[in-house]
Design a protein around this motif. Structure first.
Motif, short mmCIF file in Angstrom:
data_model
loop_
_atom_site.label_atom_id
_atom_site.label_comp_id
_atom_site.label_asym_id
_atom_site.label_seq_id
_atom_site.Cartn_x
_atom_site.Cartn_y
_atom_site.Cartn_z
N PRO A 293 61.71 49.69 80.50
CA PRO A 293 62.10 51.10 80.56
C PRO A 293 62.73 51.52 79.23
N PHE A 294 62.55 52.78 78.86
CA PHE A 294 63.04 53.29 77.58
C PHE A 294 63.99 54.45 77.83
N SER A 295 65.21 54.34 77.33
CA SER A 295 66.21 55.40 77.44
C SER A 295 66.84 55.61 76.07
N PRO A 296 66.16 56.35 75.19
CA PRO A 296 66.68 56.54 73.84
C PRO A 296 67.96 57.36 73.82
N GLU A 297 68.72 57.17 72.76
CA GLU A 297 69.92 57.97 72.54
C GLU A 297 69.51 59.43 72.41
N GLU B 72 59.80 57.62 80.00
CA GLU B 72 60.91 58.38 79.39
C GLU B 72 60.55 59.84 79.18
N THR B 73 59.36 60.11 78.73
CA THR B 73 58.97 61.49 78.47
C THR B 73 58.96 62.29 79.77
N ILE C 47 55.76 62.52 98.56
CA ILE C 47 56.59 63.69 98.86
C ILE C 47 56.50 64.66 97.68
N GLU C 48 56.02 65.86 97.95
CA GLU C 48 55.93 66.88 96.92
C GLU C 48 57.21 67.71 96.93
N PHE C 49 57.71 68.00 95.72
CA PHE C 49 58.94 68.79 95.61
C PHE C 49 58.98 69.47 94.26
N LEU C 50 59.88 70.44 94.15
CA LEU C 50 60.09 71.15 92.89
C LEU C 50 61.41 70.68 92.30
N LEU C 51 61.37 70.21 91.09
CA LEU C 51 62.60 69.90 90.34
C LEU C 51 63.03 71.19 89.66
N ASP C 52 64.27 71.60 89.88
CA ASP C 52 64.77 72.85 89.31
C ASP C 52 66.24 72.66 88.94
N LEU C 53 66.47 72.01 87.80
CA LEU C 53 67.83 71.71 87.34
C LEU C 53 68.34 72.84 86.44
N PRO C 54 69.65 72.99 86.32
CA PRO C 54 70.22 74.05 85.48
C PRO C 54 69.84 73.91 84.00
N GLU C 55 69.65 72.68 83.54
CA GLU C 55 69.26 72.45 82.14
C GLU C 55 68.43 71.18 82.06
N ALA C 56 67.64 71.06 81.00
CA ALA C 56 66.83 69.86 80.80
C ALA C 56 67.75 68.67 80.56
N ARG C 57 67.39 67.53 81.12
CA ARG C 57 68.17 66.32 80.92
C ARG C 57 67.27 65.11 81.12
N LEU C 58 67.73 63.97 80.64
CA LEU C 58 67.02 62.73 80.84
C LEU C 58 67.49 62.13 82.15
N LEU C 59 66.59 62.04 83.10
CA LEU C 59 66.90 61.43 84.38
C LEU C 59 66.98 59.92 84.18
N GLN C 60 68.07 59.32 84.61
CA GLN C 60 68.29 57.89 84.39
C GLN C 60 67.82 57.07 85.59
N HIS C 61 67.39 55.85 85.30
CA HIS C 61 66.98 54.90 86.32
C HIS C 61 68.12 54.75 87.35
N GLY C 62 67.79 54.89 88.62
CA GLY C 62 68.78 54.72 89.68
C GLY C 62 69.43 56.00 90.15
N ARG D 188 70.39 44.82 69.10
CA ARG D 188 68.98 45.14 68.92
C ARG D 188 68.74 46.63 69.14
N ILE D 189 67.58 47.06 68.74
CA ILE D 189 67.17 48.46 68.88
C ILE D 189 65.80 48.46 69.54
N PHE D 190 65.58 49.38 70.45
CA PHE D 190 64.29 49.53 71.10
C PHE D 190 63.65 50.83 70.64
N ILE D 191 62.39 50.77 70.25
CA ILE D 191 61.63 51.95 69.85
C ILE D 191 60.23 51.86 70.45
N ARG D 192 59.55 53.00 70.51
CA ARG D 192 58.15 52.99 70.93
C ARG D 192 57.31 52.28 69.87
#
Length: 154
Positions: free
Chosen positions: A131-135, A23-24, A39-54, A105-109
């Motif tokens: 996998p962990f995808s916190p709110e 998640e981090t 495969i090496e690449f540069l991630l360059d998104l307009p803003e920080a975001r949590l990339l989701q599975h899939g 239920r709730i998932f936490i580290r």
């Protein structure tokens, strides 16, 4: 020059490779990355975001790298009933802990101090690897948190 991923797609038909991240590491805007197959690449998104599975990272050369959420050591927290679970969620939120909220239920580290607190509050706490995808918080812009995106093993 490295290919650059400047956008994310929700649908991935034929990925060139995958990248497995916890998640981090999935919460990014700009950084050099390497897919699981090299495969090496540069991630360059307009803003920080949590990339989701899939999701897919679309490279400027047309290839797509599929995001896989790595399993992490988590607690699965359950209450006696819905009201108790809401109380437990409030306690976790009061401590500003990242939490993934599901219907029952709730998932936490994992954290032994929080484990003891939850047990003291009457929660049922189990250890899982998932996998962990916190709110995302109210001040994090778009909501990318979990709960309904994937299933955890019980």
């Amino acid at each position: 020059m490295l290919p650059t991923a400047t956008c994310v797609t929700q649908t991935v038909a034929d990925p060139a490779d995958k990248i497995t991240l916890d998640e981090t590491a999935r919460h990014r805007r700009r950084m050099a990355m390497r897919s699981d197959g090299g495969i090496e690449f540069l991630l360059d998104l307009p803003e920080a975001r949590l990339l989701q599975h899939g999701e897919g990272l679309v490279l400027d050369d047309g290839r797509v790298i599929e995001v896989h959420a790595a399993p992490e050591p988590l607690y699965e927290v359950r209450g006696r009933d819905a009201r108790h679970l809401v109380t437990l969620a409030w306690q976790l939120g009061n401590r500003h802990l990242p939490a993934e909220i599901a219907e029952d239920r709730i998932f936490i580290r994992r954290d032994h101090v929080i484990h003891e607190m939850l047990i003291g509050l009457g929660a049922t706490v189990g250890e899982i690897m998932a996998p962990f995808s916190p709110e995302r918080g109210a001040y994090h812009g778009h909501h990318h948190g979990g709960g309904g995106d994937h299933e955890h093993g019980a």
